[in-house]
Design a protein around this motif. Structure first.
Motif, mmCIF file in Angstrom:
data_model
loop_
_atom_site.group_PDB
_atom_site.id
_atom_site.type_symbol
_atom_site.label_atom_id
_atom_site.label_comp_id
_atom_site.label_asym_id
_atom_site.label_seq_id
_atom_site.Cartn_x
_atom_site.Cartn_y
_atom_site.Cartn_z
ATOM 1 N N VAL A 1 -0.107 5.079 6.418
ATOM 2 C CA VAL A 1 -0.588 3.717 6.141
ATOM 3 C C VAL A 1 -0.528 2.836 7.384
ATOM 4 O O VAL A 1 -1.455 2.069 7.672
ATOM 5 N N SER B 1 2.175 1.677 -3.457
ATOM 6 C CA SER B 1 1.104 2.132 -4.344
ATOM 7 C C SER B 1 0.821 3.620 -4.139
ATOM 8 O O SER B 1 0.710 4.382 -5.100
ATOM 9 N N GLU B 2 0.724 4.048 -2.867
ATOM 10 C CA GLU B 2 0.412 5.452 -2.591
ATOM 11 C C GLU B 2 1.578 6.388 -2.902
ATOM 12 O O GLU B 2 1.384 7.577 -3.114
ATOM 13 N N GLN C 1 0.833 -1.207 0.000
ATOM 14 C CA GLN C 1 0.000 0.000 0.000
ATOM 15 C C GLN C 1 0.868 1.257 0.000
ATOM 16 O O GLN C 1 0.564 2.230 -0.694
ATOM 17 N N VAL D 1 4.080 8.852 4.034
ATOM 18 C CA VAL D 1 3.099 7.859 3.580
ATOM 19 C C VAL D 1 3.129 6.628 4.484
ATOM 20 O O VAL D 1 2.083 6.077 4.842
ATOM 21 N N ASP E 1 3.163 5.955 -5.549
ATOM 22 C CA ASP E 1 3.146 5.910 -7.008
ATOM 23 C C ASP E 1 4.434 5.317 -7.574
ATOM 24 O O ASP E 1 4.984 5.800 -8.562
#
Length: 359
Positions: free
Chosen positions: A351, A284-285, A281, A347, A287
């Motif tokens: 998360v 993914s966040e 995650q 991030v 990018d």
């Protein structure tokens, strides 16, 4: 294999002890984790000039325990592991179960000069001898010498992109293939690739940078007392290297044993499914393109847990390595330098539901 640190002798050049190096914890951690698990994919070290990059890498190579090799073999072939043998020895071992004479040697540490040609790096085939005598006459290159060791490229950002590609391909596959005039020779080339450079001289292309497992940033020490300590240490070492090294002998032995134990423990380290999902995650966040970031973060967290003497990865393990594994994979403005890790840590904190650690 039992860990043994040899006492300094006049026969071998004395190297500054790894345990004596002050500061630069990020670089030291990244190097140690790659030695524990070479499949992490190497380290890119970017930082100011004169911050001890080369000294630290040579100190690490000197710290590692000696390895068993087939005596006289130019590829540092393993005497009983066919995956770490040259093609000829591997065929002989698998077909006749041959035993080879064994020698021990220090883990190879190979410096790749900036002006090196592809032939010097990969090796060359003597076509004339191959045609006249019917044998594959191969002159090994630097990749052969670096097998089962460390390949260090200083100022990697100034190296020709094609050569960087060759190094990264070999580091990823563990093999080097040389082809010329229809003749092909292949040999093992498993090494920890360490690149270093100064950001002022330009960054690597993102496609190449992404293929380094970890990215460590180092800064010049600002604290006056610490700078004095580093200068005095270096002066003491230059004045009497044998005496200075002897003072750190016990610490060297302990650290070496920790590395050997971690290498053995690594296969039994587990990473909880929920933590794996959260790592992905974060990727993914942030990018991050592709899955290399996910894989490297998983491997590095396991290697850190093994180094700390545990068989289960904790949230703190991930916190300590996540920026090292992801900061160089973020999409950014071409005019920006690589993020210090703040974005990744921000991030991560969101998360995992923890407070953002202050730098």
């Amino acid at each position: 294999m039992a860990a043994t640190v040899q006492s300094p002798t006049t026969a071998r050049r004395v190297v500054f002890p790894f345990t004596a190096i002050v500061g630069q914890e990020e670089m030291k951690l990244a190097l140690l984790l790659n030695v524990i698990d070479p499949f992490i994919g190497g380290v890119m070290i970017m930082g100011d000039r004169g911050t001890g990059k080369s000294t630290t890498i040579r100190a690490l190579a000197d710290l590692l325990p000696e390895i068993d090799v087939v005596a006289g073999d130019p590829f540092n072939s393993h005497p009983i592991d066919p995956d770490l043998m040259s093609e000829e020895l591997r065929q002989e071992f698998l077909t006749t179960h041959a035993t080879f004479p064994v020698a021990t040697k220090k883990v190879p540490m190979v410096d790749l000069p900036l002006g090196a040609t592809e032939d010097r790096v990969c090796g060359t085939i003597d076509i004339e001898k191959a045609l006249s005598e019917g044998v594959k006459a191969f002159e090994p290159g630097l990749l052969a010498k670096a097998n089962r060791g460390i390949l260090y490229v200083d100022e990697v950002n100034l190296l020709d992109d094609h050569l960087v590609d060759v190094l990264l391909d070999s580091a990823a596959s563990g093999w080097n293939t040389v082809e010329r005039e229809g003749i092909s020779i292949r040999h093992p080339a498993r090494f920890v690739l360490v690149g270093s450079g100064n950001p002022e001289e330009g960054e690597l292309r993102p496609q190449l940078l992404d293929r380094f497992g970890m990215h460590a940033e180092i800064r010049t020490v600002k604290e006056p007392a610490l700078r004095v300590q580093i200068v005095e240490q270096r002066s003491d070492f230059d004045l009497n290297p044998h005496k200075f090294t002897a003072e750190y002998q016990a610490e060297q032995v302990l650290l070496q044993q920790r590395i050997v134990d971690a290498q053995t423990r690594l296969a039994s380290v587990t990473l909880d499914y929920d933590l794996r999902v959260k790592i992905s995650q974060v990727c993914s966040e942030c990018d991050v393109d592709g899955l290399r970031g996910d894989i490297v973060t998983n491997r590095a967290a396991k290697a850190l847990a093994a180094f700390e003497g545990r068989t289960e990865v904790t949230l703190d393990d991930i916190r300590r390595i996540v920026a090292l594994c992801l900061r160089h994979r973020l999409r950014k403005d071409p005019l920006e330098s690589i993020d210090s890790g703040y974005k990744v840590n921000k991030v991560f904190a969101e998360v995992f539901g923890v407070e953002l650690a202050e730098k």
